[in-house]
Design an enzyme around this catalytic site. Structure first.
Site, PDB file in Angstrom:
ATOM      1  N   ASP A  23       0.842  -1.203   0.000  1.00 29.75           N
ATOM      2  CA  ASP A  23       0.000   0.000   0.000  1.00 29.75           C
ATOM      3  C   ASP A  23       0.877   1.253   0.000  1.00 29.75           C
ATOM      4  O   ASP A  23       1.975   1.249   0.561  1.00 29.75           O
ATOM      5  CB  ASP A  23      -0.915  -0.021   1.236  1.00 29.75           C
ATOM      6  CG  ASP A  23      -2.092   0.931   1.103  1.00 29.75           C
ATOM      7  OD1 ASP A  23      -2.323   1.457  -0.013  1.00 29.75           O
ATOM      8  OD2 ASP A  23      -2.778   1.169   2.111  1.00 29.75           O
ATOM      9  N   ARG A  27       0.202   7.685  -2.622  1.00 24.56           N
ATOM     10  CA  ARG A  27       0.761   8.746  -1.767  1.00 24.56           C
ATOM     11  C   ARG A  27       2.221   9.013  -2.098  1.00 24.56           C
ATOM     12  O   ARG A  27       2.682  10.146  -2.076  1.00 24.56           O
ATOM     13  CB  ARG A  27       0.601   8.358  -0.287  1.00 24.56           C
ATOM     14  CG  ARG A  27      -0.787   8.684   0.235  1.00 24.56           C
ATOM     15  CD  ARG A  27      -1.071   7.981   1.520  1.00 24.56           C
ATOM     16  NE  ARG A  27      -1.347   6.566   1.308  1.00 24.56           N
ATOM     17  CZ  ARG A  27      -1.258   5.628   2.249  1.00 24.56           C
ATOM     18  NH1 ARG A  27      -0.870   5.966   3.463  1.00 24.56           N
ATOM     19  NH2 ARG A  27      -1.553   4.377   1.976  1.00 24.56           N
ATOM     20  N   HIS A  40       2.688   3.425  -8.971  1.00 22.27           N
ATOM     21  CA  HIS A  40       2.533   1.996  -9.259  1.00 22.27           C
ATOM     22  C   HIS A  40       3.768   1.464  -9.993  1.00 22.27           C
ATOM     23  O   HIS A  40       4.253   0.368  -9.719  1.00 22.27           O
ATOM     24  CB  HIS A  40       1.271   1.754 -10.092  1.00 22.27           C
ATOM     25  CG  HIS A  40       0.004   2.095  -9.344  1.00 22.27           C
ATOM     26  ND1 HIS A  40      -0.235   1.668  -8.061  1.00 22.27           N
ATOM     27  CD2 HIS A  40      -1.098   2.809  -9.709  1.00 22.27           C
ATOM     28  CE1 HIS A  40      -1.425   2.111  -7.648  1.00 22.27           C
ATOM     29  NE2 HIS A  40      -1.969   2.808  -8.637  1.00 22.27           N
ATOM     30  N   GLU A  70     -12.095  -5.061  -4.638  1.00 22.99           N
ATOM     31  CA  GLU A  70     -12.613  -3.689  -4.446  1.00 22.99           C
ATOM     32  C   GLU A  70     -11.902  -2.679  -5.358  1.00 22.99           C
ATOM     33  O   GLU A  70     -12.445  -1.615  -5.640  1.00 22.99           O
ATOM     34  CB  GLU A  70     -12.434  -3.260  -2.978  1.00 22.99           C
ATOM     35  CG  GLU A  70     -13.331  -4.000  -1.990  1.00 22.99           C
ATOM     36  CD  GLU A  70     -12.871  -5.431  -1.696  1.00 22.99           C
ATOM     37  OE1 GLU A  70     -11.666  -5.719  -1.836  1.00 22.99           O
ATOM     38  OE2 GLU A  70     -13.728  -6.269  -1.352  1.00 22.99           O
ATOM     39  N   TRP A  72     -11.544  -2.640  -8.390  1.00 29.30           N
ATOM     40  CA  TRP A  72     -12.270  -2.376  -9.642  1.00 29.30           C
ATOM     41  C   TRP A  72     -13.015  -1.051  -9.562  1.00 29.30           C
ATOM     42  O   TRP A  72     -13.388  -0.476 -10.575  1.00 29.30           O
ATOM     43  CB  TRP A  72     -13.276  -3.494  -9.959  1.00 29.30           C
ATOM     44  CG  TRP A  72     -12.661  -4.812 -10.310  1.00 29.30           C
ATOM     45  CD1 TRP A  72     -12.775  -5.965  -9.577  1.00 29.30           C
ATOM     46  CD2 TRP A  72     -11.870  -5.151 -11.455  1.00 29.30           C
ATOM     47  NE1 TRP A  72     -12.089  -6.987 -10.196  1.00 29.30           N
ATOM     48  CE2 TRP A  72     -11.526  -6.518 -11.350  1.00 29.30           C
ATOM     49  CE3 TRP A  72     -11.394  -4.423 -12.556  1.00 29.30           C
ATOM     50  CZ2 TRP A  72     -10.748  -7.170 -12.301  1.00 29.30           C
ATOM     51  CZ3 TRP A  72     -10.619  -5.076 -13.504  1.00 29.30           C
ATOM     52  CH2 TRP A  72     -10.313  -6.438 -13.375  1.00 29.30           C
ATOM     53  N   LEU A 134      11.478 -20.489  -4.646  1.00 32.97           N
ATOM     54  CA  LEU A 134      10.430 -19.660  -4.040  1.00 32.97           C
ATOM     55  C   LEU A 134       9.086 -19.832  -4.751  1.00 32.97           C
ATOM     56  O   LEU A 134       9.030 -19.799  -5.992  1.00 32.97           O
ATOM     57  CB  LEU A 134      10.860 -18.181  -4.121  1.00 32.97           C
ATOM     58  CG  LEU A 134       9.830 -17.162  -3.615  1.00 32.97           C
ATOM     59  CD1 LEU A 134       9.705 -17.225  -2.097  1.00 32.97           C
ATOM     60  CD2 LEU A 134      10.211 -15.750  -4.055  1.00 32.97           C
ATOM     61  N   ARG A 197      -4.970  -2.697   8.825  1.00 29.09           N
ATOM     62  CA  ARG A 197      -6.125  -3.580   8.612  1.00 29.09           C
ATOM     63  C   ARG A 197      -5.786  -4.626   7.559  1.00 29.09           C
ATOM     64  O   ARG A 197      -4.789  -4.518   6.843  1.00 29.09           O
ATOM     65  CB  ARG A 197      -7.358  -2.772   8.233  1.00 29.09           C
ATOM     66  CG  ARG A 197      -7.159  -1.810   7.073  1.00 29.09           C
ATOM     67  CD  ARG A 197      -8.448  -1.068   6.717  1.00 29.09           C
ATOM     68  NE  ARG A 197      -8.176  -0.084   5.690  1.00 29.09           N
ATOM     69  CZ  ARG A 197      -8.160   1.233   5.884  1.00 29.09           C
ATOM     70  NH1 ARG A 197      -8.401   1.735   7.072  1.00 29.09           N
ATOM     71  NH2 ARG A 197      -7.891   2.056   4.885  1.00 29.09           N
TER      72      ARG A 197
HETATM   73  C1  FPP Z   1      -1.924   0.176  -3.391  1.00 29.11           C
HETATM   74  O1  FPP Z   1      -1.452   1.499  -3.355  1.00 29.11           O
HETATM   75  C2  FPP Z   1      -1.359  -0.539  -4.537  1.00 29.11           C
HETATM   76  C3  FPP Z   1      -2.061  -1.128  -5.543  1.00 29.11           C
HETATM   77  C4  FPP Z   1      -3.535  -1.130  -5.600  1.00 29.11           C
HETATM   78  C5  FPP Z   1      -1.392  -1.767  -6.673  1.00 29.11           C
HETATM   79  C6  FPP Z   1      -0.206  -2.630  -6.337  1.00 29.11           C
HETATM   80  C7  FPP Z   1       0.525  -2.845  -7.576  1.00 29.11           C
HETATM   81  C8  FPP Z   1       1.859  -2.808  -7.734  1.00 29.11           C
HETATM   82  C9  FPP Z   1       2.809  -2.664  -6.630  1.00 29.11           C
HETATM   83  C10 FPP Z   1       2.366  -2.881  -9.096  1.00 29.11           C
HETATM   84  C11 FPP Z   1       2.911  -4.130  -9.612  1.00 29.11           C
HETATM   85  C12 FPP Z   1       2.563  -5.431  -9.054  1.00 29.11           C
HETATM   86  C13 FPP Z   1       3.017  -6.598  -9.578  1.00 29.11           C
HETATM   87  C14 FPP Z   1       2.680  -7.871  -8.917  1.00 29.11           C
HETATM   88  C15 FPP Z   1       3.839  -6.651 -10.810  1.00 29.11           C
HETATM   89  P1  FPP Z   1      -2.513   2.667  -3.446  1.00 29.11           P
HETATM   90  O2  FPP Z   1      -2.677   3.030  -4.876  1.00 29.11           O
HETATM   91  O3  FPP Z   1      -3.762   2.284  -2.737  1.00 29.11           O
HETATM   92  O4  FPP Z   1      -1.765   3.816  -2.669  1.00 29.11           O
HETATM   93  P2  FPP Z   1      -2.430   4.978  -1.799  1.00 29.11           P
HETATM   94  O5  FPP Z   1      -3.102   4.305  -0.634  1.00 29.11           O
HETATM   95  O6  FPP Z   1      -1.251   5.784  -1.384  1.00 29.11           O
HETATM   96  O7  FPP Z   1      -3.361   5.712  -2.688  1.00 29.11           O
END
Ligand code: FPP
Length: 252
Positions: A23, A27, A40, A70, A72, A134, A197
């Site tokens: 997560d 931010r 990302h 969620e 989506w 792994l 959480r």
């Molecule tokens: C949450 O951060 C992150 C995601 C919903 C996407 C996770 C995806 C990656 C790390 C990219 C690549 C993954 C793989 C497996 C190749 P957020 O967008 O909710 O951040 P925020 O809470 O700061 O808004």
């Protein structure tokens, strides 16, 4: 894969299975006045690092929450960008993962994914199926409640077909029907980005996991943070309902 040899913590108390809620990408980007997709993209680098560190420390299973049921609900543009990023990461990384003996498995509602992504996922799983290193499990379009409902549906249809009786259903037979069926439960859950959480991740499987939360945003999560999580885990006493005194007695 590359990187320095592990120095700490001791290899003796390494979790067999680590699960991660990644997560904080958005931010991380906002702090730099960048668009969310830059966060990302930077998060993919941390994915590579956590895979390398897990292999280096002898973690057997690593399960990453990449996209929840969620998610989506996010803006269409961000969802499309994330799907393209998964596709691109598969194109770029699978050969290297295979070379490093990593076995890939995807969990989640595949029917919701685009056919090109599904094809890449199936190819990656087939290519790495016999690898013995792994076990990397990536949750995409995954929700813990969905997983439990699907497992219940599967158990119910086995009862209806007469394959099993209702009396024979126990925790083990039920768990075998879950998406992570066959894998041990996660020992350690890591969540970055400051929230504390579970967010509908692996609801059944995390029953006894040790939980480690950090304010570090996912794109900043590297070897030092991974080691801190392992060090925390190595200090925990896992009691599974026993008393601390009982466990001390077993040690003697
Ligand atoms: C949450 O951060 C992150 C995601 C919903 C996407 C996770 C995806 C990656 C790390 C990219 C690549 C993954 C793989 C497996 C190749 P957020 O967008 O909710 O951040 P925020 O809470 O700061 O808004």
């Amino acid at each position: 894969m590359s990187g320095s040899e592990p120095t700490s913590p001791a290899r003796s108390n390494i979790p067999r299975h680590v699960a991660v809620i990644m997560d904080g990408n958005g931010r991380w980007a906002r702090k730099r006045s960048l668009p969310r997709h830059a966060g990302h993209r930077s998060g993919v680098k941390s994915v590579r690092e956590v895979v390398e560190n897990s292999a280096r420390y002898g973690v057997e299973y690593l399960t990453l929450f990449a996209f929840s049921s969620e998610n989506w609900r996010r803006p269409e543009e961000e969802v499309g960008m994330l799907m393209s990023l998964f596709l691109e990461a598969l194109r770029r990384e699978v050969a290297d993962l295979h070379k490093n003996n990593v076995r890939l498995r995807f969990i989640g509602e595949r029917e919701c994914l685009d056919s090109k992504l599904n094809e890449k996922i199936s190819n990656a799983e087939a290519l790495t199926a016999d690898n013995t290193g792994l076990r990397l499990q990536v949750a995409v379009a995954y929700g813990g409640r969905w997983d439990i409902v699907e497992a219940a549906r599967s158990v119910a249809s086995k009862v209806v077909s007469g394959e099993i009786s209702p009396e024979s259903i126990d925790e083990a037979t039920f768990a075998a029907e879950l998406q992570l069926g066959g894998a041990p439960d996660p020992d350690l859950l890591i969540r970055t980005g400051g929230e504390q959480r579970i967010s509908n991740f692996l609801l059944w499987n995390l029953a006894y996991a040790e939980l480690w939360f950090t304010d570090v945003l996912w794109p900043d999560f590297g070897q030092a943070e991974f080691e801190a999580a392992l060090a925390y885990y190595s200090e925990r006493q896992r009691r599974y309902g026993h008393t601390g005194e009982q466990l001390e007695a077993v040690k003697c």
